[in-house]
Design a protein around this motif. Structure first.
Motif, PDB file in Angstrom:
ATOM      1  N   ARG A   1     -39.712  47.333 -35.721  1.00 19.84           N
ATOM      2  CA  ARG A   1     -39.153  46.003 -35.473  1.00 19.84           C
ATOM      3  C   ARG A   1     -38.163  46.026 -34.305  1.00 19.84           C
ATOM      4  N   ALA A   2     -38.134  44.917 -33.557  1.00 20.47           N
ATOM      5  CA  ALA A   2     -37.232  44.810 -32.403  1.00 20.47           C
ATOM      6  C   ALA A   2     -35.780  45.002 -32.822  1.00 20.47           C
ATOM      7  N   GLU A   3     -35.393  44.470 -33.990  1.00 22.80           N
ATOM      8  CA  GLU A   3     -34.000  44.615 -34.410  1.00 22.80           C
ATOM      9  C   GLU A   3     -33.631  46.083 -34.611  1.00 22.80           C
ATOM     10  N   ILE A   4     -34.591  46.910 -34.995  1.00 26.23           N
ATOM     11  CA  ILE A   4     -34.342  48.348 -35.147  1.00 26.23           C
ATOM     12  C   ILE A   4     -34.329  49.016 -33.768  1.00 26.23           C
ATOM     13  N   ARG A   5     -35.292  48.662 -32.919  1.00 29.63           N
ATOM     14  CA  ARG A   5     -35.345  49.239 -31.564  1.00 29.63           C
ATOM     15  C   ARG A   5     -34.074  48.936 -30.772  1.00 29.63           C
ATOM     16  N   ASN A   6     -33.446  47.793 -31.046  1.00 30.71           N
ATOM     17  CA  ASN A   6     -32.278  47.360 -30.279  1.00 30.71           C
ATOM     18  C   ASN A   6     -30.948  47.838 -30.856  1.00 30.71           C
ATOM     19  N   MET A   7     -30.978  48.537 -31.971  1.00 24.31           N
ATOM     20  CA  MET A   7     -29.731  48.979 -32.596  1.00 24.31           C
ATOM     21  C   MET A   7     -29.144  50.174 -31.847  1.00 24.31           C
ATOM     22  N   ILE A   8     -27.831  50.242 -31.873  1.00 20.00           N
ATOM     23  CA  ILE A   8     -27.135  51.402 -31.327  1.00 20.00           C
ATOM     24  C   ILE A   8     -27.102  52.453 -32.428  1.00 20.00           C
ATOM     25  N   VAL A   9     -27.663  53.626 -32.145  1.00 22.95           N
ATOM     26  CA  VAL A   9     -27.779  54.695 -33.134  1.00 22.95           C
ATOM     27  C   VAL A   9     -26.605  55.658 -32.975  1.00 22.95           C
ATOM     28  N   SER A  10     -26.005  56.008 -34.114  1.00 22.96           N
ATOM     29  CA  SER A  10     -24.893  56.958 -34.119  1.00 22.96           C
ATOM     30  C   SER A  10     -24.980  57.771 -35.410  1.00 22.96           C
ATOM     31  N   SER A  11     -24.012  58.618 -35.633  1.00 20.65           N
ATOM     32  CA  SER A  11     -23.940  59.341 -36.898  1.00 20.65           C
ATOM     33  C   SER A  11     -22.494  59.367 -37.360  1.00 20.65           C
TER      34      SER A  11
END
Length: 189
Positions: free
Chosen positions: A28-38
């Motif tokens: 999904r676009a909303e997942i592709r557009n998220m800023i990923v961190s840990s």
């Protein structure tokens, strides 16, 4: 497949391109557009498992923060290092984007999104659910951990998963429009 999903033409999606008619997951676009961190926590979504079963197990790994999303609770609560809240897509996505890893069922969308984000993944497929069993088997072939229904002692597997790195790289290009275009051109009459 001819009995499970009979069809004259096949178009499939899976974790790998096992054949020329199988494509990588639609993310999904909303997942592709998220800023990923840990931020160090682990996200849990196991809709078939009651949090009253999960919380006592997860509390036995006290140095780990758990964010559990449960369809079995209506009110958020915290028990030690385990925060439990009702299922909420927006909060779940934020937790997933900032977690160290996802512990989930053997569905397809959640594991695919976690793999797309480069997160550690542990799956516990539902018993007697054929698709989840197949997905878990495929993930196991990639070296990812699985808790099978016959395993009654989850704790050692979860501890091992938390305490060890997971080396995997999946590439899920955004090819949805191209796949739809190809299918329409090939099969529309």
């Amino acid at each position: 497949m001819k009995y499970y999903a009979p069809a004259s033409h096949y178009v499939g999606f899976h974790f790998d391109r096992y054949d020329d008619f199988i494509y990588t997951p639609v993310i999904r676009a909303e997942i592709r557009n998220m800023i990923v961190s840990s931020l160090g926590h682990y996200t849990v979504y196991l809709p078939a498992i009651d949090d009253k079963f999960l919380v006592p197990i997860l509390k036995q790994i006290p140095d780990t923060r758990w964010e559990v999303f449960s369809k079995h609770t209506k009110i958020a609560y915290t028990d030690g290092n385990v925060a439990v809240q009702p299922v909420n897509n927006e909060l779940f996505n934020k937790s997933l984007a900032s977690c160290e890893g996802l512990f989930t069922g053997g569905g397809f969308e959640g594991p695919a999104e976690a793999l797309y984000m480069g997160k550690k993944l542990l799956v516990a497929p539902m018993k007697f659910q054929y698709e989840q069993q197949c997905n878990a088997f495929a993930l196991k072939q990639f070296g990812l951990p699985v808790i099978w229904g016959s395993n009654k002692n989850w704790l050692p597997i979860i501890k091992n998963w938390v305490n060890n790195p997971q080396e995997h790289q999946f590439y899920f290009p955004d090819e949805t429009a191209a796949v739809i275009d190809k299918v329409v051109k090939q099969f529309a009459r």
